[in-house]
Design a protein around this motif. Structure first.
Motif, mmCIF file in Angstrom:
data_model
loop_
_atom_site.group_PDB
_atom_site.id
_atom_site.type_symbol
_atom_site.label_atom_id
_atom_site.label_comp_id
_atom_site.label_asym_id
_atom_site.label_seq_id
_atom_site.Cartn_x
_atom_site.Cartn_y
_atom_site.Cartn_z
ATOM 1 N N GLU A 101 0.808 -1.219 0.000
ATOM 2 C CA GLU A 101 0.000 0.000 0.000
ATOM 3 C C GLU A 101 0.841 1.268 0.000
ATOM 4 O O GLU A 101 0.413 2.314 -0.498
ATOM 5 C CB GLU A 101 -0.919 0.001 1.228
ATOM 6 N N TRP A 102 2.054 1.196 0.557
ATOM 7 C CA TRP A 102 2.881 2.399 0.691
ATOM 8 C C TRP A 102 3.296 2.984 -0.649
ATOM 9 O O TRP A 102 3.681 4.139 -0.727
ATOM 10 C CB TRP A 102 4.126 2.078 1.518
ATOM 11 N N CYS A 246 5.023 1.263 7.623
ATOM 12 C CA CYS A 246 4.048 0.324 8.189
ATOM 13 C C CYS A 246 3.225 0.997 9.280
ATOM 14 O O CYS A 246 2.071 0.625 9.513
ATOM 15 C CB CYS A 246 4.759 -0.903 8.760
ATOM 16 N N ARG A 248 1.963 3.844 9.147
ATOM 17 C CA ARG A 248 0.867 4.555 8.485
ATOM 18 C C ARG A 248 -0.126 3.590 7.840
ATOM 19 O O ARG A 248 -1.337 3.793 7.922
ATOM 20 C CB ARG A 248 1.430 5.502 7.432
ATOM 21 N N TYR A 249 0.400 2.547 7.179
ATOM 22 C CA TYR A 249 -0.463 1.682 6.383
ATOM 23 C C TYR A 249 -0.878 0.402 7.096
ATOM 24 O O TYR A 249 -1.810 -0.270 6.661
ATOM 25 C CB TYR A 249 0.223 1.353 5.063
ATOM 26 N N TYR A 250 -0.176 0.047 8.167
ATOM 27 C CA TYR A 250 -0.559 -1.135 8.956
ATOM 28 C C TYR A 250 -0.584 -0.784 10.440
ATOM 29 O O TYR A 250 0.084 -1.425 11.254
ATOM 30 C CB TYR A 250 0.409 -2.287 8.703
#
Length: 321
Positions: A101-102, A246, A248-250
């Motif tokens: 996703e990053w 991670c 931010r996205y996980y």
């Protein structure tokens, strides 16, 4: 001025160091290759190669000439390719994939820039997983992939994203309270492993089998997807070095991300099959490089406006460096 054939023969011979193989590569006779080399040496005024019945070695003068000529020839070839691309136009369809996703913000911006520059080329964007990223390139399902380096066996384009490394640990783990850790801590905990389809070079970079000082790193369980690997960490089965994005996205309440202060940066960029270096791929690589600059600038502005109460590198707004 050197003739084109002289340059081609000379550079090929510097790589092959064998008159027969050079002749075969250039579809010439061995005698013709020898003749061209002798003519070039007379023009230069000295030997470029040392020949014996068993070997061919390049001289110091020859090596210097090759080092000077190679970038110039590459620049000429690139200029010709650009002229061909400009005259023919970039049309058709380009299939772009992303892994993680990053990379989505850069991909989105790159597609927009590419579309502005080449409106007659349609871009199809899709997501791939760890299990099928390489096979999708190899079987032609996708043309170019935005993924993490290293990615062996493929042509590599510009780096579009860099980020610091952090260590994913369970939220209640004793390391979760540390301000930062060293790569040496990997020797003290099992490290969750990437699936078998990922390359040896990638695994060595992300989950090394030894610490910088040489201590062995115990292997933890293997995850099939990245989310599954993080779940294994959350369940206490091991730790996992990952990129700081991670956070931010996980973001997960059962995980903590601890900075690794002595680890190199992670690089992400464009990857494609070497035999598929088309005008479309080259132009998308250029758009992606330009898009990366735009996204990085936007992130810098966003970080400057973040709350001063948030510790550097710990919040959901952490940005790549």
């Amino acid at each position: 001025m050197l003739e084109r054939l002289e340059i081609e023969v000379f550079l090929a011979l510097t790589e092959e160091l064998h008159f027969g193989r050079t002749a075969e590569r250039l579809h010439l006779s061995t005698g013709r290759v020898s003749q061209v080399v002798r003519t070039l040496e007379r023009r230069i005024g000295g030997p470029l190669f040392e020949r014996t019945s068993r070997s061919v070695r390049i001289t110091a003068v020859g090596r210097r000439l090759a080092e000077d000529l190679a970038p110039a020839v590459a620049a000429i070839e690139e200029a010709v390719r650009r002229a061909v691309d400009a005259s023919s136009g970039v049309t058709g369809e380009l299939r772009v994939a992303f892994l993680g996703e990053w990379t989505a913000p850069v991909v989105t911006r790159a597609v927009a820039l590419f579309g502005e520059r080449h409106p007659d080329c349609r871009v199809d964007v899709r997501e791939v997983q760890l299990a099928n990223s390489r096979s999708s390139l190899e079987d032609g399902s996708i043309d170019v992939l935005v993924a993490s380096f290293p990615f062996g066996g493929m042509a590599l384009g510009p780096v579009v994203l860099t980020e610091r490394r952090v260590l994913a640990v369970p939220a209640g783990h004793r390391l979760a309270a540390e301000a930062s850790v060293s790569l040496e801590v990997l020797a003290d905990h099992p490290v969750v492993q990437y699936p078998a389809v990922t390359s040896v070079g990638f695994k060595r970079d992300r989950t090394p089998d030894r610490t910088p000082s040489g201590r062995p790193v115990p292997e933890g369980p293997v995850g099939g997807t990245f989310s599954e690997m993080l779940s294994l960490v959350a369940m206490g089965r091991g730790v996992l070095p990952v990129g700081e994005l991670c956070r931010r996205y996980y973001p997960r309440p059962d995980l903590a991300y601890v900075p690794i202060h002595d680890a190199p940066l992670i690089e992400r960029g464009l990857v494609w099959r070497r035999g598929n270096t088309t005008a479309r791929v080259r132009e998308f690589a250029r758009a992606a490089a330009d898009a990366a600059d735009v996204v990085a600038a936007a992130d810098v502005v966003g970080t400057a406006g973040a709350s001063a109460a948030e510790e550097p590198g710990t919040g959901a707004g952490s940005t790549p460096v």
